[in-house]
Each structure stands twice: as structure tokens, then as C-alpha cells.
Write a protein that holds these residues in place. Structure first.
Motif, short mmCIF file in Angstrom:
data_model
loop_
_atom_site.label_atom_id
_atom_site.label_comp_id
_atom_site.label_asym_id
_atom_site.label_seq_id
_atom_site.Cartn_x
_atom_site.Cartn_y
_atom_site.Cartn_z
N SER A 240 -4.42 -4.35 9.48
CA SER A 240 -3.14 -4.09 10.14
C SER A 240 -2.04 -5.03 9.66
O SER A 240 -0.85 -4.78 9.87
N GLU A 244 1.57 -0.24 5.43
CA GLU A 244 1.13 1.03 4.87
C GLU A 244 2.10 1.50 3.79
O GLU A 244 3.31 1.43 3.95
N GLY A 245 1.52 1.98 2.69
CA GLY A 245 2.34 2.48 1.61
C GLY A 245 2.61 1.46 0.52
O GLY A 245 3.11 1.82 -0.55
#
Length: 287
Positions: A240, A244-245
Motif C-alpha cells: 500500500s 498504483e500505476g
């Protein structure tokens, strides 16, 4: 006016003997000159307050030595008036002078005007822009709040808008915080009245904090073969933490050749987003 009159001559015992005379008299004249009135208006300076100010708002300084019982009436259409920053003549014009019979006798007066000015000055306010901070998340942090910290405020009923073309956008970590610079526009309804203000800005700050990214480096065991040995594998301890990406690449790592036990702790890591834009400078990661 032509000055004419009748003459009568009396003898003793009030006997009229006028007919015994032939009078030769040049005609005289009677002149009535206009009465002078001097009207002075004051000069007044007012800080912008969004209201219209007119010549009727102020006391007159006039020498109005009109005939006793006459009433001076001012024009209620042609006079000085101003709302926005600037200046106009503090103009008042006598429309009528009424006598005791309510007749307009203005033609009997010579009126002289000496005008001051109505001056509207900018409204001075001090604006403090907002401050905030957050952990890096690859999204712009925009702080579009203000506080008017001066005693003088924006005129009641008027509203401000942020000029987003000038606003600071903070996305990446910097040692020194971003200065939260932007400007505002002030509207009275749909009318832009910003030019009537003198705005002093005090800027808040925006800070992007570094994002923690904890990694485990890989391990390898092999038999000495005279060549360099390395392991450039990394593993996310907490997925986490990674945005993201984005893509993490190990660009440099330490190599070993001789027999021994080594800590695999020196890496240079580069993180890029989808469009291959580098998001962080390379750094030494020792875990």
C-alpha cells in the motif's frame, strides 16, 4: 429701466400753477443689478465602500446671500456622483430660486460656483492564503482558502473568487515548502470590482512530505566461479506504500566476486509513472 415721473407745482394756498411752466428734463434711468451668490462645495475623500456618494451627502460651504424669504432649489439630476475609485467634481447646480410668492426669480441672481471634489480611494485589505501539507501521493495539492486578516474587510455583500490561473500546485517533495501564491478577484454581483481594492498578500505554505517505501532486498547463494555475483531483486514490505500505476526499477546495485557473506544493501532505485515521467531522484536505499 427708464426713469419717469410727474411734476406738480403749487402756489400759496395750494393753487396748482403747473400749467404755467414748460419743463425740459432729460430722462433718467433706474438700474437693478443681479444679486451675486457664491456657492462653494467641499472636497471629501472616502475609502471605497461599494456605495454611491453624491454631492448631496456633504455639507455646503456657500456664501448664499439671497434675498430674505427666497428659497434655493438645487438640480436633482445634474450633480456630482461616484461609486468606484477615482474622483469627480463635487458639483451642485441651482435649478430655481423661489420668492415668497413661489415664483422662480433665478434670473435676478448671478450665481458663481467653486467646486471641490469627491475622491474615492482604494479599499486596503490584507489577505492570508491557506497552508497545508500531505504525504506524497502523485496528486496536486491545491490550497484555495484565504483569510482577510486586516481590520478592513471585503465590502459586505461582495464575494471573492480564486484566480486558478495563478494558483500554486504542489505535487513533489521539496526541502523548502512551496509558497502558496495566488490572487483573488472580487465581485459585486457579476461586476468585477477588484480594481477598487488594494490587496496585500501574505502567503501560506504547502509541504509535500516524503512517502515511506519499505523494501526487502533479495538474497542469493552460489559457489565461487571468478565472476561477479549480484542480486537486484526487491520485495515490497507494504504494497500500500507504493502508488498504483508507478513502476520501480533498480538501476544500480553492488556486485560481489570473492568468497564471503555480504549484506545486499546498496541500490539505486528509480520510480516512474505510466507516462515514464521520473517522479523521484535516484537515491541510495540501504535496508
Amino acid at each position: 429701466y427708464e426713469f419717469t415721473f410727474d411734476l406738480v407745482i403749487y402756489e400759496d394756498e395750494n393753487v396748482d400753477v403747473t400749467s404755467n411752466y414748460e419743463f425740459v428734463l432729460p430722462k433718467g434711468s433706474l438700474t437693478i443689478n443681479k444679486k451675486e451668490i457664491r456657492i462653494y462645495t467641499v472636497t471629501e475623500e472616502i475609502e471605497y465602500d461599494g456605495q454611491e456618494h453624491t454631492s448631496f451627502d456633504f455639507d455646503l460651504l456657500y456664501q448664499i446671500d439671497h434675498v430674505l424669504g427666497h428659497q434655493v432649489i438645487f438640480d436633482d439630476e445634474d450633480y456630482g456622483r461616484i461609486t468606484n475609485v477615482g474622483k469627480v467634481e463635487n458639483k451642485l447646480i441651482v435649478a430655481k430660486i423661489l420668492d415668497e410668492n413661489n415664483e422662480d426669480v433665478i434670473s435676478n441672481y448671478d450665481i458663481k460656483y467653486y467646486y471641490g471634489e469627491i475622491i474615492i480611494t482604494p479599499r486596503k485589505i490584507t489577505v492570508l492564503t491557506g497552508s497545508d501539507k500531505k504525504q506524497y501521493d502523485d496528486i496536486d495539492l491545491i490550497v484555495d482558502t484565504i483569510e482577510v486578516i486586516s481590520d478592513t474587510k471585503i465590502v459586505e455583500g461582495q464575494e471573492y473568487e480564486i484566480d486558478y490561473d495563478t494558483i500554486t500546485k504542489a505535487r513533489y517533495y521539496k526541502v523548502d515548502p512551496y509558497v502558496n501564491k495566488f490572487t483573488i478577484k472580487i465581485y459585486d454581483g457579476e461586476t468585477d470590482v477588484t480594481s477598487n481594492y488594494e490587496i496585500e498578500y501574505q502567503y501560506g505554505s504547502i509541504q509535500i512530505l516524503k512517502r515511506d517505501l519499505n523494501l526487502n532486498t533479495g538474497s542469493i547463494s552460489t559457489v565461487y566461479n571468478g565472476t561477479d555475483i549480484y542480486c537486484n531483486d526487491v520485495e515490497y514490505i507494504d504494497l500500500s506504500q507504493f502508488i498504483e500505476g508507478q513502476q520501480l526499477t533498480v538501476t544500480e546495485y553492488k556486485k560481489f566476486r570473492n568468497v564471503g557473506n555480504y549484506v545486499n544493501d546498496e541500490f539505486k532505485i528509480q520510480i516512474k509513472n505510466k507516462d515514464n515521467e521520473e517522479k523521484e531522484k535516484e537515491f541510495i536505499n540501504k535496508r
